[in-house]
Design an enzyme around this catalytic site. Sequence first.
Site, PDB file in Angstrom:
ATOM      1  N   ASP A 119      59.124  -2.856  47.597  1.00 24.12           N
ATOM      2  CA  ASP A 119      59.237  -1.438  47.349  1.00 24.12           C
ATOM      3  C   ASP A 119      60.371  -1.172  46.345  1.00 24.12           C
ATOM      4  O   ASP A 119      60.070  -0.358  45.211  1.00 24.12           O
ATOM      5  CB  ASP A 119      59.711  -0.637  48.663  1.00 24.12           C
ATOM      6  CG  ASP A 119      58.746  -0.951  49.791  1.00 24.12           C
ATOM      7  OD1 ASP A 119      57.761  -1.447  49.859  1.00 24.12           O
ATOM      8  OD2 ASP A 119      59.227  -0.820  51.169  1.00 24.12           O
ATOM      9  N   GLY A 136      53.564   5.426  54.086  1.00 26.48           N
ATOM     10  CA  GLY A 136      53.135   4.028  53.626  1.00 26.48           C
ATOM     11  C   GLY A 136      53.145   3.864  52.090  1.00 26.48           C
ATOM     12  O   GLY A 136      52.729   2.775  51.425  1.00 26.48           O
ATOM     13  N   LEU A 137      53.743   4.850  51.301  1.00 28.21           N
ATOM     14  CA  LEU A 137      54.054   4.687  50.102  1.00 28.21           C
ATOM     15  C   LEU A 137      55.296   4.510  49.736  1.00 28.21           C
ATOM     16  O   LEU A 137      55.863   4.426  48.677  1.00 28.21           O
ATOM     17  CB  LEU A 137      53.594   5.897  49.150  1.00 28.21           C
ATOM     18  CG  LEU A 137      52.005   6.339  49.358  1.00 28.21           C
ATOM     19  CD1 LEU A 137      51.622   7.506  48.693  1.00 28.21           C
ATOM     20  CD2 LEU A 137      50.976   5.046  49.105  1.00 28.21           C
ATOM     21  N   SER A 138      56.269   4.044  50.778  1.00 29.22           N
ATOM     22  CA  SER A 138      57.656   3.910  50.771  1.00 29.22           C
ATOM     23  C   SER A 138      58.415   4.995  50.259  1.00 29.22           C
ATOM     24  O   SER A 138      59.163   4.801  49.291  1.00 29.22           O
ATOM     25  CB  SER A 138      57.865   2.527  49.832  1.00 29.22           C
ATOM     26  OG  SER A 138      58.830   2.179  49.975  1.00 29.22           O
ATOM     27  N   SER A 139      58.230   6.029  50.839  1.00 25.52           N
ATOM     28  CA  SER A 139      59.182   7.082  50.477  1.00 25.52           C
ATOM     29  C   SER A 139      60.601   7.068  50.711  1.00 25.52           C
ATOM     30  O   SER A 139      61.526   7.374  50.111  1.00 25.52           O
ATOM     31  CB  SER A 139      58.591   8.348  51.160  1.00 25.52           C
ATOM     32  OG  SER A 139      58.592   8.336  52.560  1.00 25.52           O
ATOM     33  N   SER A 140      60.650   6.072  51.498  1.00 27.87           N
ATOM     34  CA  SER A 140      62.178   5.874  52.222  1.00 27.87           C
ATOM     35  C   SER A 140      62.948   5.205  51.138  1.00 27.87           C
ATOM     36  O   SER A 140      64.161   5.444  50.805  1.00 27.87           O
ATOM     37  CB  SER A 140      62.312   4.896  53.522  1.00 27.87           C
ATOM     38  OG  SER A 140      61.364   3.697  53.232  1.00 27.87           O
ATOM     39  N   ALA A 141      62.240   3.886  50.266  1.00 32.61           N
ATOM     40  CA  ALA A 141      62.811   3.273  49.242  1.00 32.61           C
ATOM     41  C   ALA A 141      62.886   4.305  47.984  1.00 32.61           C
ATOM     42  O   ALA A 141      64.023   4.282  47.586  1.00 32.61           O
ATOM     43  CB  ALA A 141      62.027   2.199  48.907  1.00 32.61           C
ATOM     44  N   ALA A 142      62.049   5.282  47.855  1.00 26.89           N
ATOM     45  CA  ALA A 142      62.066   5.894  46.877  1.00 26.89           C
ATOM     46  C   ALA A 142      63.460   6.997  46.910  1.00 26.89           C
ATOM     47  O   ALA A 142      64.074   7.284  45.806  1.00 26.89           O
ATOM     48  CB  ALA A 142      60.815   7.066  46.736  1.00 26.89           C
TER      49      ALA A 142
HETATM   50  C1  GLA Z   1      57.071  -2.276  53.719  1.00 25.74           C
HETATM   51  C2  GLA Z   1      58.279  -3.100  53.393  1.00 25.74           C
HETATM   52  C3  GLA Z   1      58.286  -4.029  52.230  1.00 25.74           C
HETATM   53  C4  GLA Z   1      56.962  -4.954  52.400  1.00 25.74           C
HETATM   54  C5  GLA Z   1      55.854  -4.137  52.858  1.00 25.74           C
HETATM   55  C6  GLA Z   1      54.701  -5.239  53.430  1.00 25.74           C
HETATM   56  O1  GLA Z   1      56.706  -1.358  52.796  1.00 25.74           O
HETATM   57  O2  GLA Z   1      59.401  -1.964  53.253  1.00 25.74           O
HETATM   58  O3  GLA Z   1      59.305  -4.451  52.205  1.00 25.74           O
HETATM   59  O4  GLA Z   1      57.283  -6.018  53.248  1.00 25.74           O
HETATM   60  O5  GLA Z   1      56.096  -3.458  53.819  1.00 25.74           O
HETATM   61  O6  GLA Z   1      54.333  -5.768  52.145  1.00 25.74           O
END
Ligand code: GLA
Length: 380
Positions: free
Chosen positions: A156, A108-114
């Site tokens: 993210d 939920g902390l966006s490790s994929s984008a990191a």
């Molecule tokens: C995920 C997605 C983001 C955004 C959030 C909700 O993190 O990767 O682009 O849509 O959910 O705000």
Amino acid sequence: MKDYQYHIFSPYRVCTLGAHVDHQHGLVTGFAIDKGVDLFFDIREDSNVVLDSETFTGHVEFDIAMPSLVKQGDWGDYARGAKFALQKRFKLLKGITGTIRGSIPVGGLSSSAAVLIAYVMAFAKANGIQMEAFEVMKIASEAEREYIGLNNGLLDQACIALGKKDHLLMLDCESNEYRLIPKAANMPEFELGIFFSGLTRSLMSSDYNLRVAECKTAAWLVEAYENIPLKEQSKTFLRDVSESMFKIHRDKMPPRFARRAEHFFSEHKRVREGITAWETGNLEWFGSLSKASCESSIHNYECGSPELIAIYNAMLTTDGIYGGRFSGAGFKGACIAIVDPTKKEQIEKEITEKYLAKFPQYKNTFKVYFCKSDDGARFQ
Ligand code: GLA
């Protein structure tokens, strides 16, 4: 681990306000935090990429000079995605040998984008490509959408690439204009609490893409009622229609689509107010908007799981929490909160007790972390 020449730290992100609106070209806010992903690497003389992970098993190997192939379904897909998006713009000839690790095991902390951002930066470095953080953000976002297949927006990647310690990032996902707004002089100290439910699930298997399509359908319906020429759904966004148009037609559309649009327009107002709250150092106000954002996620956007809702409800009755919401997409993972650092101990104790009273099965996997805002991805 062996010694490597280069080290990239790519932070995780938290979004306090402006959730589920980036893919509709809305306004978002967030922070990069002082926990994230470390990528250690050496540049190779040949075009091979050879990667190990301290978190996932298996060894990833591919040739960065060859055309990108389809996803393989393992953690190496994020490195392949970075290669895919970079290859659209640059010739890649040199690979890397590297090891990746995450500082906290939290969804939920966006490790994929990191990780995507770390790979984009590493492959660029290996191939002598100079890039501004803004371009890194765009390339990593393309990798996630076009290669990984998640129809997400820029939230993210923007927080991770552009974030700055003690600054709130505000991004307009329509114009891509952004501001880094410093913590006001009169603002009390704060930290970010992360309450990890113990539940993990990939966004690719959640209703994330379905919600994006529902938002676009709501925009389509408003445009159709207004006799505005329609575009393909991929080029249709709620930001293209006004709230007043939506209000005229909302009762005619199936309620689920109206609820998605309601979330979008109400979140737009909350973000605008939130910026004023932040600029004037009013954390109580900022926090209450973050809570209102979570309520709208539950009732209008209809994401969240019973676990996340239980943590959120526990937050509402815990002293020292200014506000907070589900982190990220809210289908799994964590809730985040803006907290008073002097009350951390009590907060951890209370949230843990309240959550585990409802979900004792997460006794060993529920985790609480406190972190600070930080700068965006960088070489160490
Ligand atoms: C995920 C997605 C983001 C955004 C959030 C909700 O993190 O990767 O682009 O849509 O959910 O705000």
